[in-house]
Design a protein around this motif. Structure first.
Motif, PDB file in Angstrom:
ATOM      1  N   LYS A  50       0.821  -1.025  -0.015  1.00  0.00           N
ATOM      2  CA  LYS A  50      -0.104   0.154   0.025  1.00  0.00           C
ATOM      3  C   LYS A  50       0.850   1.162  -0.032  1.00  0.00           C
ATOM      4  O   LYS A  50       1.829   1.212   0.717  1.00  0.00           O
ATOM      5  CB  LYS A  50      -1.026  -0.032   1.257  1.00  0.00           C
ATOM      6  CG  LYS A  50      -2.036  -1.053   1.373  1.00  0.00           C
ATOM      7  CD  LYS A  50      -2.813  -0.875   2.334  1.00  0.00           C
ATOM      8  CE  LYS A  50      -3.949  -2.104   2.474  1.00  0.00           C
ATOM      9  NZ  LYS A  50      -5.041  -2.221   3.440  1.00  0.00           N
ATOM     10  N   THR A  51       0.633   2.094  -0.721  1.00  0.00           N
ATOM     11  CA  THR A  51       1.498   3.292  -0.879  1.00  0.00           C
ATOM     12  C   THR A  51       0.796   4.659  -0.756  1.00  0.00           C
ATOM     13  O   THR A  51      -0.571   4.921  -0.711  1.00  0.00           O
ATOM     14  CB  THR A  51       2.063   3.537  -2.356  1.00  0.00           C
ATOM     15  OG1 THR A  51       0.903   3.412  -3.470  1.00  0.00           O
ATOM     16  CG2 THR A  51       3.125   2.020  -2.695  1.00  0.00           C
ATOM     17  N   ALA A  52       1.450   5.674  -0.381  1.00  0.00           N
ATOM     18  CA  ALA A  52       1.142   7.029  -0.344  1.00  0.00           C
ATOM     19  C   ALA A  52       1.934   8.013  -0.898  1.00  0.00           C
ATOM     20  O   ALA A  52       3.128   7.814  -1.104  1.00  0.00           O
ATOM     21  CB  ALA A  52       0.629   7.362   1.161  1.00  0.00           C
ATOM     22  N   ARG A  53       1.412   9.272  -1.379  1.00  0.00           N
ATOM     23  CA  ARG A  53       2.213  10.154  -1.966  1.00  0.00           C
ATOM     24  C   ARG A  53       3.195  10.914  -0.954  1.00  0.00           C
ATOM     25  O   ARG A  53       4.260  11.657  -1.428  1.00  0.00           O
ATOM     26  CB  ARG A  53       1.503  11.245  -2.664  1.00  0.00           C
ATOM     27  CG  ARG A  53       0.951  10.866  -3.850  1.00  0.00           C
ATOM     28  CD  ARG A  53       1.900  10.892  -5.006  1.00  0.00           C
ATOM     29  NE  ARG A  53       2.196  12.304  -5.339  1.00  0.00           N
ATOM     30  CZ  ARG A  53       3.246  12.844  -5.344  1.00  0.00           C
ATOM     31  NH1 ARG A  53       4.377  11.892  -5.171  1.00  0.00           N
ATOM     32  NH2 ARG A  53       3.610  14.145  -5.931  1.00  0.00           N
ATOM     33  N   ARG A  54       2.738  10.998   0.365  1.00  0.00           N
ATOM     34  CA  ARG A  54       3.603  11.745   1.303  1.00  0.00           C
ATOM     35  C   ARG A  54       3.508  10.964   2.609  1.00  0.00           C
ATOM     36  O   ARG A  54       2.903  10.102   3.014  1.00  0.00           O
ATOM     37  CB  ARG A  54       2.727  13.213   1.736  1.00  0.00           C
ATOM     38  CG  ARG A  54       2.604  13.990   0.396  1.00  0.00           C
ATOM     39  CD  ARG A  54       1.799  15.395   0.649  1.00  0.00           C
ATOM     40  NE  ARG A  54       1.764  16.107  -0.376  1.00  0.00           N
ATOM     41  CZ  ARG A  54       0.788  15.977  -1.426  1.00  0.00           C
ATOM     42  NH1 ARG A  54      -0.086  15.151  -1.059  1.00  0.00           N
ATOM     43  NH2 ARG A  54       0.643  16.654  -2.194  1.00  0.00           N
ATOM     44  N   PRO A  55       4.772  11.318   3.250  1.00  0.00           N
ATOM     45  CA  PRO A  55       5.037  10.478   4.617  1.00  0.00           C
ATOM     46  C   PRO A  55       3.646  10.876   5.639  1.00  0.00           C
ATOM     47  O   PRO A  55       3.247  10.060   6.148  1.00  0.00           O
ATOM     48  CB  PRO A  55       6.075  11.174   5.320  1.00  0.00           C
ATOM     49  CG  PRO A  55       7.001  11.514   4.198  1.00  0.00           C
ATOM     50  CD  PRO A  55       5.956  11.856   3.182  1.00  0.00           C
ATOM     51  N   SER A  56       3.265  12.171   5.596  1.00  0.00           N
ATOM     52  CA  SER A  56       2.211  12.448   6.449  1.00  0.00           C
ATOM     53  C   SER A  56       0.820  11.658   6.048  1.00  0.00           C
ATOM     54  O   SER A  56       0.170  11.137   6.941  1.00  0.00           O
ATOM     55  CB  SER A  56       1.703  13.864   6.314  1.00  0.00           C
ATOM     56  OG  SER A  56       1.149  14.058   4.957  1.00  0.00           O
ATOM     57  N   ASN A  57       0.694  11.189   4.828  1.00  0.00           N
ATOM     58  CA  ASN A  57      -0.447  10.465   4.379  1.00  0.00           C
ATOM     59  C   ASN A  57      -0.490   8.753   4.914  1.00  0.00           C
ATOM     60  O   ASN A  57      -1.337   8.334   5.681  1.00  0.00           O
ATOM     61  CB  ASN A  57      -0.558  10.268   2.804  1.00  0.00           C
ATOM     62  CG  ASN A  57      -1.062  11.642   2.360  1.00  0.00           C
ATOM     63  OD1 ASN A  57      -1.548  12.586   3.235  1.00  0.00           O
ATOM     64  ND2 ASN A  57      -0.603  11.724   0.851  1.00  0.00           N
ATOM     65  N   LEU A  58       0.862   8.316   4.943  1.00  0.00           N
ATOM     66  CA  LEU A  58       1.347   7.179   5.567  1.00  0.00           C
ATOM     67  C   LEU A  58       0.820   7.219   6.925  1.00  0.00           C
ATOM     68  O   LEU A  58       0.182   6.216   7.528  1.00  0.00           O
ATOM     69  CB  LEU A  58       2.634   6.775   5.378  1.00  0.00           C
ATOM     70  CG  LEU A  58       3.050   6.070   4.085  1.00  0.00           C
ATOM     71  CD1 LEU A  58       4.622   5.887   4.187  1.00  0.00           C
ATOM     72  CD2 LEU A  58       2.301   4.829   3.760  1.00  0.00           C
TER      73      LEU A  58
END
Length: 268
Positions: free
Chosen positions: A169-177
């Motif tokens: 699972k991926t996210a564009r930003r560390p904050s989103n993770l």
């Protein structure tokens, strides 16, 4: 007039030598710096690095280290901010002189058959897998998913992901993770420890997310500068890193990147 030109006394040899010397020095000091292009990742991974695609601005520890070397070597770097997948495609196609950060373990298929030269590590940091509080003792066989930044190479768990044991699972930003983990949308996620500390402070995470030491097969990770075109500059950079260790350590302290106690030491 011709007579006057012929009879004009010649200039003393010492004066001519002085003129040539001054011309030589002037030419040297006014020489243009060597200019190179550097492609960087379009994410906010502060304090290690932060890239702004609106103006191709690069900041943080890695940027300061690059500019310290540039000043030392009389080099001018122009940064080009790209989404990670596009960065990899364009870089391996030869569009840029250098890429940062890079690592020999990343983007293996894209680099196949290409000669890539890497600097010594520009930064060694703890690569941490985080889980919800209460799951700190999770074992690898308990993993159902793995969260990381979109475009990052999940090489430490690639076999499990390829076999279907673990869902990527991926996210564009560390904050989103971090937000995904807090909301229960992912069980495990990976960030560099300095980046996670920064995000946890900004998002007021407290003790709701904690490291999972048993999931971290290899804790130390390294960031490098790489090139397909200019190994001689890499050699210069390596010498700079050797000669200016005090400067490197000072920059790491400035950004809070000095090596902390390892997760294993903190959890004993």
């Amino acid at each position: 007039m011709l007579a006057s030109l012929i009879t004009r006394p010649s200039q003393p040899r010492q004066w001519l030598c002085c003129c040539f010397l001054m011309l030589g020095l002037t030419g040297y000091t006014n020489a243009e710096p060597r200019q190179y292009t550097v492609v960087v990742q379009d994410i906010d991974y502060y304090p290690i690095y932060r890239a702004d695609p609106a103006n191709n601005r690069y900041s943080g520890y890695m940027a300061d280290l690059m500019e310290a070397f540039a000043d030392h070597a009389d080099i001018e770097f122009t940064y080009h901010v790209r989404p990670i997948r596009r960065m990899t495609h364009e870089y391996t196609a030869g569009a840029y002189d250098f890429a940062i950060p890079d690592n020999p373990n990343w983007n293996g298929p894209e680099k196949l058959g290409i000669s890539v030269t890497y600097t010594k590590p520009l930064l060694t940091f703890e690569d941490v897998i985080y889980v919800a509080a209460g799951q700190a003792h999770m074992e690898p066989d308990d993993m159902r998913d793995f969260g990381t930044i979109d475009g990052f190479t999940p090489w430490k768990f690639q076999d499990r992901i390829d076999s279907g044991q673990v869902e990527l699972k991926t996210a564009r930003r560390p904050s989103n993770l971090v937000r995904m983990a807090l909301a229960g949308r992912i069980e495990t996620f990976n960030l560099a420890a300095p980046v996670a500390r920064h995000q946890f402070e900004v998002l007021n995470v407290g003790d709701r997310l904690v490291p999972a030491p048993r999931l971290m097969q290899t804790r130390a990770s390294h960031y490098h500068l790489s090139t397909l075109k200019h190994p001689e500059i890499i050699a210069e950079f390596n010498q700079f890193l050797t000669d200016r260790q005090a400067l490197v350590q000072s920059l790491q302290q400035q950004y809070g990147l000095e090596k902390p106690a390892t997760i294993s030491q903190r959890t004993q």
